[in-house]
Design an enzyme around this catalytic site. Structure first.
Site, mmCIF file in Angstrom:
data_model
loop_
_atom_site.group_PDB
_atom_site.id
_atom_site.type_symbol
_atom_site.label_atom_id
_atom_site.label_comp_id
_atom_site.label_asym_id
_atom_site.label_seq_id
_atom_site.Cartn_x
_atom_site.Cartn_y
_atom_site.Cartn_z
ATOM 1 N N ASN A 1 0.703 -1.038 0.233
ATOM 2 C CA ASN A 1 -0.114 0.054 -0.113
ATOM 3 C C ASN A 1 0.945 1.110 0.028
ATOM 4 O OD1 ASN A 1 -1.621 1.909 0.493
ATOM 5 N ND2 ASN A 1 -2.480 1.268 2.311
ATOM 6 N N LYS B 1 0.018 4.118 -0.170
ATOM 7 C CA LYS B 1 -0.700 5.322 0.407
ATOM 8 C C LYS B 1 -0.318 6.655 -0.479
ATOM 9 C CE LYS B 1 -0.312 3.041 4.799
ATOM 10 N NZ LYS B 1 -0.143 3.346 6.405
ATOM 11 N N GLY C 1 2.855 -1.064 4.244
ATOM 12 C CA GLY C 1 2.822 0.391 3.802
ATOM 13 C C GLY C 1 4.261 0.864 3.914
HETATM 14 P P1 13P Z 1 3.113 0.563 7.602
HETATM 15 O O1 13P Z 1 3.791 -0.934 7.032
HETATM 16 O O2 13P Z 1 3.853 1.648 7.268
HETATM 17 O O3 13P Z 1 2.893 0.411 9.263
HETATM 18 O O4 13P Z 1 1.571 0.590 7.085
HETATM 19 C C1 13P Z 1 0.721 -0.452 7.200
HETATM 20 C C2 13P Z 1 -0.678 -0.248 6.414
HETATM 21 O O5 13P Z 1 -1.269 0.664 6.892
HETATM 22 C C3 13P Z 1 -0.646 -0.782 5.393
HETATM 23 O O6 13P Z 1 -2.170 -0.722 4.593
#
Ligand code: 13P
Length: 252
Positions: A14, A16, A236
């Site tokens: 992801n 983001k 993430g």
């Molecule tokens: P992180 O791996 O950066 O903690 O994010 C997890 C997440 O929200 C994946 O959707």
């Protein structure tokens, strides 16, 4: 592959709201070139403006791609929204639904998340349905009731389509914080989610892949992925570096 159940591991990135055309080109090429021969399925969920780039970089490879959200609606006067059909138009296979950032920053309720999961399925996409408790809810002993409520809202509308979803358990307190649930803590919640899935449909429910998300990194992935009901990861930060993302996939 989860040896006892034959659920094939899925490692989903992801991104983001990160990336640029130049940075993505390097990342996508790195992932594509290292993805051969892995025991896990791989997918990257990219920001909508970069779907065409992901499609062109990953077409013909073993790596799938997807969106991070979709509209509840099929089409029409919904300025700024992206429909499931548009995601399909760019070759997406997956779409994340109900990420905690959408729930908390955009007011997505359980009902909206359920509607989006249905909309994804109607468009031929596999929804990755996210559930997870906040730190406050965990400390109050409400983890099971929160994730059960979130998952049930989706199961209630799915009917015969239960086997077509992926579920991701992402404890909110572990996202982007460097704090990971221990494998045992994660497994405990995954086992509860599995009970709900199997209770809704024994055969389809036992085949649904349950991903863990929340600071999953190359150095903790192996232990998490070894748990009986952890069938993959939703990654993430570590999905933004090809080497880290592939290292996680290699630990499966
Ligand atoms: P992180 O791996 O950066 O903690 O994010 C997890 C997440 O929200 C994946 O959707």
């Amino acid at each position: 592959m989860n040896q006892t159940t034959m659920r094939r591991t899925l490692i989903a990135g992801n991104w983001k709201m990160n990336g640029s055309v130049a940075a993505n080109a390097v990342l996508l090429e790195g992932i594509r070139s290292g993805a051969g021969g892995l025991a896990a399925d791989l997918t990257v969920c990219v920001p909508s403006p970069y779907l065409a780039q992901a499609q062109s970089a990953l077409s013909g490879s073993v790596v799938a791609w997807g969106g991070q959200d979709l509209s509840l609606h099929a089409s029409g006067a919904y300025t700024g929204e992206v429909s499931g059909a548009m995601l399909r138009d760019f070759g997406c296979q997956f779409v994340i639904v109900g990420h905690s950032e959408r729930r908390s920053l955009h007011g997505e309720t359980d009902a909206i998340v359920a509607g989006k999961a249905l909309q994804a399925l109607a468009c031929g996409l596999t929804p990755i349905v996210c559930v997870g408790e906040t730190l406050e809810e965990r400390e109050a002993g409400h983890t099971d009731s929160v994730v059960s409520r979130q998952l049930k809202a989706v199961l209630d509308v799915l009917g015969q389509q239960l086997g077509k979803i992926v579920v991701a358990y992402e404890p909110v307190w572990a996202i982007g914080t460097g704090k990971t649930a221990t494998p045992e803590m994660a497994q405990q919640v995954h086992a509860q989610l599995r009970r709900l899935l199997v209770g809704a449909d024994a055969v389809a429910g036992s085949g649904v892949r349950l991903l863990y998300g929340g600071s999953m990194k190359p150095d903790n992935a192996r232990d998490l992925l070894a748990m009986a009901d952890i069938d993959g990861g939703l990654i993430g930060g570590a999905s933004l570096k090809a080497e880290d993302f592939l290292a996680i996939a290699r630990s499966a």
